[in-house]
Design a protein around this motif. Structure first.
Motif, PDB file in Angstrom:
ATOM      1  N   UNK A 196      38.530  40.570  23.413  1.00 15.34           N
ATOM      2  CA  UNK A 196      39.143  40.104  24.655  1.00 15.34           C
ATOM      3  C   UNK A 196      39.883  41.240  25.354  1.00 15.34           C
ATOM      4  N   UNK A 197      40.636  42.043  24.592  1.00 17.79           N
ATOM      5  CA  UNK A 197      41.375  43.159  25.186  1.00 17.79           C
ATOM      6  C   UNK A 197      40.416  44.206  25.755  1.00 17.79           C
ATOM      7  N   UNK A 198      39.314  44.426  25.066  1.00 16.88           N
ATOM      8  CA  UNK A 198      38.338  45.407  25.543  1.00 16.88           C
ATOM      9  C   UNK A 198      37.748  44.948  26.879  1.00 16.88           C
ATOM     10  N   UNK A 199      37.418  43.675  26.969  1.00 14.68           N
ATOM     11  CA  UNK A 199      36.885  43.134  28.219  1.00 14.68           C
ATOM     12  C   UNK A 199      37.917  43.237  29.335  1.00 14.68           C
ATOM     13  N   UNK A 200      39.182  42.946  29.019  1.00 15.21           N
ATOM     14  CA  UNK A 200      40.241  43.047  30.025  1.00 15.21           C
ATOM     15  C   UNK A 200      40.400  44.484  30.502  1.00 15.21           C
ATOM     16  N   UNK A 201      40.372  45.432  29.576  1.00 15.39           N
ATOM     17  CA  UNK A 201      40.503  46.839  29.962  1.00 15.39           C
ATOM     18  C   UNK A 201      39.372  47.252  30.906  1.00 15.39           C
ATOM     19  N   UNK A 202      38.150  46.840  30.572  1.00 16.46           N
ATOM     20  CA  UNK A 202      37.004  47.188  31.416  1.00 16.46           C
ATOM     21  C   UNK A 202      37.142  46.563  32.801  1.00 16.46           C
ATOM     22  N   UNK A 203      37.582  45.311  32.845  1.00 16.77           N
ATOM     23  CA  UNK A 203      37.756  44.628  34.131  1.00 16.77           C
ATOM     24  C   UNK A 203      38.825  45.307  34.979  1.00 16.77           C
ATOM     25  N   UNK A 204      39.935  45.736  34.340  1.00 15.37           N
ATOM     26  CA  UNK A 204      41.020  46.392  35.077  1.00 15.37           C
ATOM     27  C   UNK A 204      40.560  47.739  35.621  1.00 15.37           C
ATOM     28  N   UNK A 205      39.820  48.502  34.811  1.00 13.23           N
ATOM     29  CA  UNK A 205      39.312  49.800  35.279  1.00 13.23           C
ATOM     30  C   UNK A 205      38.416  49.614  36.493  1.00 13.23           C
ATOM     31  N   UNK A 206      37.528  48.631  36.419  1.00 11.81           N
ATOM     32  CA  UNK A 206      36.614  48.379  37.524  1.00 11.81           C
ATOM     33  C   UNK A 206      37.348  47.882  38.771  1.00 11.81           C
ATOM     34  N   UNK A 207      38.422  47.097  38.563  1.00  6.82           N
ATOM     35  CA  UNK A 207      39.185  46.573  39.699  1.00  6.82           C
ATOM     36  C   UNK A 207      39.997  47.677  40.375  1.00  6.82           C
ATOM     37  N   UNK A 208      40.549  48.596  39.574  1.00  7.21           N
ATOM     38  CA  UNK A 208      41.352  49.684  40.134  1.00  7.21           C
ATOM     39  C   UNK A 208      40.497  50.689  40.886  1.00  7.21           C
ATOM     40  N   UNK A 236      36.766  50.515  42.126  1.00  8.27           N
ATOM     41  CA  UNK A 236      35.497  49.777  42.229  1.00  8.27           C
ATOM     42  C   UNK A 236      34.249  50.648  42.127  1.00  8.27           C
ATOM     43  N   UNK A 237      34.359  51.911  42.520  1.00  9.06           N
ATOM     44  CA  UNK A 237      33.193  52.793  42.475  1.00  9.06           C
ATOM     45  C   UNK A 237      32.922  53.339  41.078  1.00  9.06           C
ATOM     46  N   UNK A 238      33.821  53.053  40.138  1.00 16.81           N
ATOM     47  CA  UNK A 238      33.707  53.600  38.791  1.00 16.81           C
ATOM     48  C   UNK A 238      32.672  52.827  37.982  1.00 16.81           C
ATOM     49  N   UNK A 239      31.862  53.556  37.248  1.00 15.10           N
ATOM     50  CA  UNK A 239      30.845  52.955  36.383  1.00 15.10           C
ATOM     51  C   UNK A 239      31.469  52.751  35.005  1.00 15.10           C
ATOM     52  N   UNK A 240      31.742  51.505  34.635  1.00 13.68           N
ATOM     53  CA  UNK A 240      32.457  51.190  33.402  1.00 13.68           C
ATOM     54  C   UNK A 240      31.545  50.462  32.424  1.00 13.68           C
ATOM     55  N   UNK A 241      31.528  50.926  31.183  1.00 11.78           N
ATOM     56  CA  UNK A 241      30.735  50.276  30.142  1.00 11.78           C
ATOM     57  C   UNK A 241      31.605  49.792  28.999  1.00 11.78           C
ATOM     58  N   UNK A 242      31.002  49.053  28.079  1.00 11.84           N
ATOM     59  CA  UNK A 242      31.696  48.500  26.912  1.00 11.84           C
ATOM     60  C   UNK A 242      30.914  48.872  25.659  1.00 11.84           C
ATOM     61  N   UNK A 243      31.634  49.332  24.644  1.00 13.44           N
ATOM     62  CA  UNK A 243      31.014  49.668  23.364  1.00 13.44           C
ATOM     63  C   UNK A 243      31.740  48.889  22.276  1.00 13.44           C
ATOM     64  N   UNK A 244      31.170  47.757  21.885  1.00 15.33           N
ATOM     65  CA  UNK A 244      31.822  46.885  20.908  1.00 15.33           C
ATOM     66  C   UNK A 244      30.781  46.048  20.181  1.00 15.33           C
ATOM     67  N   UNK A 273      35.996  50.696  24.389  1.00 14.81           N
ATOM     68  CA  UNK A 273      35.427  50.311  23.100  1.00 14.81           C
ATOM     69  C   UNK A 273      36.473  50.114  22.039  1.00 14.81           C
ATOM     70  N   UNK A 274      35.993  49.782  20.841  1.00 10.83           N
ATOM     71  CA  UNK A 274      36.879  49.629  19.687  1.00 10.83           C
ATOM     72  C   UNK A 274      36.493  50.677  18.651  1.00 10.83           C
ATOM     73  N   UNK A 275      37.499  51.228  18.004  1.00 11.36           N
ATOM     74  CA  UNK A 275      37.259  52.352  17.105  1.00 11.36           C
ATOM     75  C   UNK A 275      36.313  51.970  15.976  1.00 11.36           C
ATOM     76  N   UNK A 276      36.341  50.703  15.543  1.00 14.60           N
ATOM     77  CA  UNK A 276      35.471  50.273  14.451  1.00 14.60           C
ATOM     78  C   UNK A 276      33.997  50.429  14.807  1.00 14.60           C
TER      79      UNK A 276
END
Length: 214
Positions: free
Chosen positions: A1-13, A15-23, A38-41
């Protein structure tokens, strides 16, 4: 959930940024975006770091979890990414830059060498980022005499057994209810599974309650 929130905040701040998730937990492993949340694990192994490729900056939340030595996941991840980019910068975020068991998080011999920015809690409260806190002196205190310590903190199992005293729990719960009669909900932190179960049982006689034990 925190990873998704971080990605959403980066994209909102930005908008032109290409944001991915590694989890692995989110069943999503992006490699090629400019910013990866992402998550370190999931990220620490050599193959994952190789796929992530050249990175200029790694930002680690809860940075006090980076061990001072050894081969923990954070240190492995940083080492693998430094092998790709020796100029890699590591930024750490933490609310506890000093730890009782290991001292300062930053130091000449640590991954994080210096504190570059800090903000006081009072300012964060005044600016609305944190809720204002009101401390109250309880009438019923638990006697911690006889509870051992390790690394500057109480030994968890001993503390749980010590706290699970029926009369003390009952008195504390009744006092809590008197303080929070006009509240819609409360979050309580207990000393362990046994203590949490007793608190829930006492609360259940008065209000709807449940507990989560790890």
């Amino acid at each position: 959930e925190l990873i998704e929130q971080n990605a959403e905040k980066c994209a909102a701040l930005v908008p032109s940024l290409d944001v991915g998730i590694f989890s692995a937990n989110l069943k999503q492993k992006d490699y090629h975006q400019a910013v990866i949340c992402g998550q370190v694990q999931s990220c620490y192994k050599k193959k994952a770091c190789y796929n992530l490729g050249h990175r200029d900056v790694v930002i680690i939340d809860e940075a006090h979890l980076i061990p001072s030595d050894g081969d923990g996941m954070y240190l492995q991840m940083i080492s693998h990414l430094q092998a790709i980019n020796p100029q890699l910068r590591v930024v750490g975020l933490t609310a506890t830059p000093y730890r009782l068991d290991s001292g300062l998080v930053c130091g000449a011999d640590r991954v994080l060498t210096e504190i570059c920015y800090q903000v006081p809690l009072l300012r964060l409260i005044e600016e609305g980022y944190l809720c204002p806190l009101t401390s109250k002196e309880p009438n019923h205190l638990m006697d911690t005499q006889g509870v051992g310590t390790r690394g500057g903190e109480f030994i968890q199992g001993q503390l749980d057994e010590h706290a699970a005293h029926e009369e003390v729990v009952r008195a504390a719960v009744l006092e809590l209810l008197s303080w929070t009669h006009d509240r819609h909900s409360c979050l309580l932190f207990c000393c362990g599974k046994k203590h949490a179960g007793m608190v829930r049982d006492q609360l259940s006689q008065q209000v709807s309650s449940e507990h989560v034990a790890y």
